[in-house]
Design a protein around this motif. Structure first.
Motif, PDB file in Angstrom:
ATOM      1  N   THR A  10       0.951  -1.041  -0.271  1.00 25.24           N
ATOM      2  CA  THR A  10       0.216   0.080   0.170  1.00 25.24           C
ATOM      3  C   THR A  10       0.905   0.895   0.249  1.00 25.24           C
ATOM      4  O   THR A  10       1.983   1.364   0.799  1.00 25.24           O
ATOM      5  N   TYR A  11       0.807   2.079  -0.587  1.00 25.29           N
ATOM      6  CA  TYR A  11       1.377   3.132  -1.061  1.00 25.29           C
ATOM      7  C   TYR A  11       0.371   4.457  -0.148  1.00 25.29           C
ATOM      8  O   TYR A  11      -0.750   4.523   0.035  1.00 25.29           O
ATOM      9  N   ARG A  12       1.117   5.286   0.408  1.00 26.07           N
ATOM     10  CA  ARG A  12       0.105   6.285   1.739  1.00 26.07           C
ATOM     11  C   ARG A  12       0.839   7.565   1.073  1.00 26.07           C
ATOM     12  O   ARG A  12       2.186   7.778   1.586  1.00 26.07           O
ATOM     13  N   ALA A  13       0.021   8.364   0.566  1.00 25.89           N
ATOM     14  CA  ALA A  13       0.953   9.531   0.190  1.00 25.89           C
ATOM     15  C   ALA A  13      -0.552  10.488   0.165  1.00 25.89           C
ATOM     16  O   ALA A  13      -1.461  10.940   0.189  1.00 25.89           O
ATOM     17  N   GLU A  14      -0.131  11.870   1.307  1.00 31.08           N
ATOM     18  CA  GLU A  14      -0.313  13.091   0.890  1.00 31.08           C
ATOM     19  C   GLU A  14      -1.862  12.667   2.059  1.00 31.08           C
ATOM     20  O   GLU A  14      -3.097  12.816   0.814  1.00 31.08           O
ATOM     21  N   SER A  17      -4.827   6.856   0.629  1.00 36.69           N
ATOM     22  CA  SER A  17      -3.381   4.874   0.604  1.00 36.69           C
ATOM     23  C   SER A  17      -3.986   4.329  -0.896  1.00 36.69           C
ATOM     24  O   SER A  17      -5.232   4.014  -0.611  1.00 36.69           O
ATOM     25  N   VAL A  18      -3.334   4.053  -1.315  1.00 40.77           N
ATOM     26  CA  VAL A  18      -3.134   2.843  -2.863  1.00 40.77           C
ATOM     27  C   VAL A  18      -2.921   1.886  -2.617  1.00 40.77           C
ATOM     28  O   VAL A  18      -1.340   1.517  -1.707  1.00 40.77           O
ATOM     29  N   HIS A  19      -4.164   0.997  -2.443  1.00 45.81           N
ATOM     30  CA  HIS A  19      -3.680  -0.082  -2.353  1.00 45.81           C
ATOM     31  C   HIS A  19      -2.990  -1.025  -3.355  1.00 45.81           C
ATOM     32  O   HIS A  19      -3.292  -1.549  -4.493  1.00 45.81           O
ATOM     33  N   ALA A  20      -1.425  -0.205  -3.915  1.00 43.89           N
ATOM     34  CA  ALA A  20      -1.937  -1.650  -4.720  1.00 43.89           C
ATOM     35  C   ALA A  20      -1.037  -2.838  -5.143  1.00 43.89           C
ATOM     36  O   ALA A  20      -1.656  -3.284  -6.393  1.00 43.89           O
ATOM     37  N   LEU A  21      -1.070  -3.828  -4.171  1.00 40.09           N
ATOM     38  CA  LEU A  21      -0.637  -5.191  -5.159  1.00 40.09           C
ATOM     39  C   LEU A  21      -1.635  -5.675  -3.769  1.00 40.09           C
ATOM     40  O   LEU A  21      -1.302  -5.817  -2.178  1.00 40.09           O
ATOM     41  N   GLY A  38      -1.788  -5.791 -18.101  1.00 39.19           N
ATOM     42  CA  GLY A  38      -3.116  -4.902 -16.892  1.00 39.19           C
ATOM     43  C   GLY A  38      -2.280  -4.118 -17.458  1.00 39.19           C
ATOM     44  O   GLY A  38      -1.477  -3.404 -17.787  1.00 39.19           O
ATOM     45  N   ARG A  39      -4.084  -2.907 -17.552  1.00 35.53           N
ATOM     46  CA  ARG A  39      -3.989  -1.597 -17.784  1.00 35.53           C
ATOM     47  C   ARG A  39      -3.470  -0.792 -16.848  1.00 35.53           C
ATOM     48  O   ARG A  39      -2.947  -0.619 -15.829  1.00 35.53           O
ATOM     49  N   SER A  40      -3.107   0.270 -17.303  1.00 34.33           N
ATOM     50  CA  SER A  40      -2.500   1.790 -16.396  1.00 34.33           C
ATOM     51  C   SER A  40      -2.482   1.570 -15.182  1.00 34.33           C
ATOM     52  O   SER A  40      -4.185   1.334 -14.567  1.00 34.33           O
ATOM     53  N   GLY A  41      -2.404   1.002 -14.375  1.00 36.50           N
ATOM     54  CA  GLY A  41      -2.830   2.057 -12.619  1.00 36.50           C
ATOM     55  C   GLY A  41      -2.648   0.630 -11.922  1.00 36.50           C
ATOM     56  O   GLY A  41      -3.075   0.479 -10.693  1.00 36.50           O
ATOM     57  N   ALA A  42      -2.481  -1.149 -12.774  1.00 43.04           N
ATOM     58  CA  ALA A  42      -2.873  -2.146 -11.823  1.00 43.04           C
ATOM     59  C   ALA A  42      -2.132  -2.455 -11.089  1.00 43.04           C
ATOM     60  O   ALA A  42      -2.395  -3.289 -10.146  1.00 43.04           O
ATOM     61  N   GLY A  43      -1.072  -1.895 -10.800  1.00 40.00           N
ATOM     62  CA  GLY A  43       0.227  -2.512  -9.787  1.00 40.00           C
ATOM     63  C   GLY A  43       1.386  -3.423 -10.553  1.00 40.00           C
ATOM     64  O   GLY A  43       2.085  -3.593 -10.111  1.00 40.00           O
ATOM     65  N   LYS A  44       1.378  -2.721 -12.418  1.00 40.59           N
ATOM     66  CA  LYS A  44       2.048  -3.697 -12.167  1.00 40.59           C
ATOM     67  C   LYS A  44       3.731  -3.589 -11.939  1.00 40.59           C
ATOM     68  O   LYS A  44       4.949  -5.106 -11.980  1.00 40.59           O
ATOM     69  N   SER A  45       4.232  -1.936 -12.074  1.00 39.99           N
ATOM     70  CA  SER A  45       5.397  -1.688 -12.064  1.00 39.99           C
ATOM     71  C   SER A  45       5.826  -2.064 -11.142  1.00 39.99           C
ATOM     72  O   SER A  45       6.753  -2.547 -10.465  1.00 39.99           O
ATOM     73  N   SER A  46       4.896  -1.811  -9.702  1.00 43.33           N
ATOM     74  CA  SER A  46       5.095  -2.257  -8.744  1.00 43.33           C
ATOM     75  C   SER A  46       5.307  -3.651  -7.910  1.00 43.33           C
ATOM     76  O   SER A  46       6.554  -4.430  -7.638  1.00 43.33           O
ATOM     77  N   LEU A  47       4.183  -4.558  -9.069  1.00 42.36           N
ATOM     78  CA  LEU A  47       4.815  -5.674  -9.268  1.00 42.36           C
ATOM     79  C   LEU A  47       6.156  -6.542  -9.353  1.00 42.36           C
ATOM     80  O   LEU A  47       6.978  -6.652  -8.014  1.00 42.36           O
TER      81      LEU A  47
HETATM   82  N1  LIG Z   1       5.136   5.675  -4.809  1.00 39.53           N
HETATM   83  C1  LIG Z   1       4.308   5.289  -5.739  1.00 39.53           C
HETATM   84  N2  LIG Z   1       3.224   6.917  -4.438  1.00 39.53           N
HETATM   85  C2  LIG Z   1       2.034   6.680  -4.672  1.00 39.53           C
HETATM   86  N3  LIG Z   1       1.581   6.119  -5.028  1.00 39.53           N
HETATM   87  C3  LIG Z   1       1.682   5.194  -6.127  1.00 39.53           C
HETATM   88  C4  LIG Z   1       3.152   5.225  -6.512  1.00 39.53           C
HETATM   89  N4  LIG Z   1       3.689   4.277  -7.420  1.00 39.53           N
HETATM   90  C5  LIG Z   1       2.750   3.968  -7.604  1.00 39.53           C
HETATM   91  N5  LIG Z   1       1.720   4.433  -6.623  1.00 39.53           N
HETATM   92  C6  LIG Z   1       0.397   3.150  -7.266  1.00 39.53           C
HETATM   93  O1  LIG Z   1      -0.060   2.583  -7.157  1.00 39.53           O
HETATM   94  C7  LIG Z   1      -0.790   1.595  -8.252  1.00 39.53           C
HETATM   95  C8  LIG Z   1      -0.405   0.905  -9.237  1.00 39.53           C
HETATM   96  O2  LIG Z   1       0.708   2.006  -9.763  1.00 39.53           O
HETATM   97  P1  LIG Z   1       1.934   0.728 -11.117  1.00 39.53           P
HETATM   98  O3  LIG Z   1       2.178  -0.543  -9.915  1.00 39.53           O
HETATM   99  O4  LIG Z   1       2.658   1.814 -11.923  1.00 39.53           O
HETATM  100  O5  LIG Z   1       0.896   0.897 -12.112  1.00 39.53           O
HETATM  101  P2  LIG Z   1       1.276   0.066 -13.755  1.00 39.53           P
HETATM  102  O6  LIG Z   1       2.546  -0.055 -13.809  1.00 39.53           O
HETATM  103  O7  LIG Z   1       0.048  -0.822 -13.773  1.00 39.53           O
HETATM  104  O8  LIG Z   1       1.217   1.352 -14.171  1.00 39.53           O
HETATM  105  C9  LIG Z   1      -1.175   3.112  -9.226  1.00 39.53           C
HETATM  106  O9  LIG Z   1      -2.761   3.511  -8.506  1.00 39.53           O
HETATM  107  C10 LIG Z   1      -0.717   4.207  -9.046  1.00 39.53           C
HETATM  108  O10 LIG Z   1      -0.576   5.567  -9.062  1.00 39.53           O
END
Ligand SMILES: Nc1ncnc2c1ncn2[C@@H]1O[C@H](COP(=O)(O)OP(=O)(O)O)[C@@H](O)[C@H]1O
Ligand SMILES: [Mg+2]
Length: 334
Positions: A10-14, A17-21, A38-47
């Protein structure tokens, strides 16, 4: 080779919180090309970034070759990252270093190599990615495809067992995409390297992946062999990807003998119908020709056709044989 269990982030910013994975469970077999789509924002890069701990999961286990990596200390982490290469969408090259300098960089960082060792390794890598002639050029002088080849060579410098690709072809046009995917396929075969790639394009997965996992809103909703997942999509996210990707003109690359495959683009204008020509030339050169992609259309009232073919053999002879039949030939390189 890679086993993920109950991975969450989970990312926490400002104050948000975003539950990314969400509770990711996944097995990635050794030596394969594994796609995560997956589509944009799905969590691919986080994974993907959690596989080398560029992003730290909040909970869960990541085992690579049997070793739990989430508990590694700083030295362990450095050693791990040398075993994992990474390729980025926007290449992330060092603009003040030339091609050889970029490829050399991770070897200098790693330390423990003599100058001669480093130069030999750089030469070998540039040869592998087809950039020997560009070794003195700077990133600003390269095409997108060439930049990504530098990115790939750099990622392979420390002889990793695992290559992570974050949308590695998303900044490239379709033809350059094809040549870069072909390179990844060659590398997977030649070096037996495991490749995990993330993409939002089904065509990329279809072209080179063995297995695919679909991620949607931070959760893996489906995974399996590519043909199975795409031919019988069960989850609505997969159905959407399949519907969007059905017409993307990227072929499936030949899975056998790919190391010597040359990609040629043939253009026919007017009367020439291509099938007899392809068969003819194949016979004349005694080499199989794979049609990877084709389109026909009209320029005003003149019919024309374009084919991209994969060809294992002497490209110069192939070019002459096609040109003798009135076909325009261009070899595709990145
Ligand atoms: N450093 C971060 N701080 C806050 N939110 C983030 C951060 N990185 C990614 N997110 C959020 O986490 C979610 C998944 O992001 P990401 O893994 O980049 O997805 P993808 O690569 O599939 O586009 C999105 O909602 C994105 O906005
Ligand atoms: Mg991303």
């Amino acid at each position: 080779m890679i086993a993920l269990q109950h991975l969450s982030k989970t990312y926490r910013a400002e104050g948000r919180s975003v539950h990314a994975l969400r509770d990711i469970n996944l097995q990635i077999p050794q030596g394969q090309i594994f796609g995560i789509i997956g589509r944009s924002g799905a969590g691919k890069s986080s994974l993907l970034r959690s596989l080398n701990l560029l992003e730290r999961p909040d909970s869960g286990s990541i085992r690579i070759a049997g070793e739990e990596i989430t508990t590694l200390d700083a030295a362990g982490l450095r050693a791990l990252r040398r075993r994992i290469g990474m390729v980025f969408q926007h290449f992330n090259l060092l603009s003040h270093r030339n091609v050889a300098g970029n490829v050399r960089f991770p070897l200098e960082l790693a330390g423990g190599h003599t100058k001669a060792d480093i130069e030999a390794r750089v030469n070998e890598l540039l040869e592998l990615v087809g950039l020997t002639e560009q070794r003195e050029q700077f990133p600003s002088q390269l095409s997108g495809g060439q930049k990504q080849r530098v990115g790939i060579a750099r990622a392979l410098a420390t002889q990793p067992q695992l290559l992570l690709c974050d949308e590695a072809t998303s900044a490239l046009d379709p033809e350059t995409t094809l040549t870069v995917l072909q390179l990844l396929l060659d590398i997977n075969r030649r070096l037996g390297l495991t490749i995990v790639l993330i993409t939002h394009e089904m065509a990329v997965v279809r072209a080179i992946c063995d297995r695919v996992a679909v991620i949607d809103d931070g959760a893996i909703v489906e995974s399996g062999p590519v043909a199975e997942v795409f031919l019988h999509p069960r989850h609505h996210a997969t159905r959407r990807i399949v519907a969007e990707g059905a017409y993307t003109p990227l072929p499936t690359l030949g899975k056998q003998g790919a190391t010597s495959t040359r990609l040629l683009r043939l253009t026919f204008l007017d009367g020439a119908t291509y099938e007899p020509i392809i068969a003819d030339v194949g016979q004349q050169l005694d080499a199989p020709i794979n049609i990877l992609q084709g389109s026909i259309g009209r320029i005003k009232d003149r019919p024309y056709g374009q084919l991209i073919i994969g060809f294992d053999g002497n490209a110069v002879r192939a070019r002459r044989a096609f040109e003798a039949r009135g076909v325009h030939v261009e070899e595709l390189t990145a």
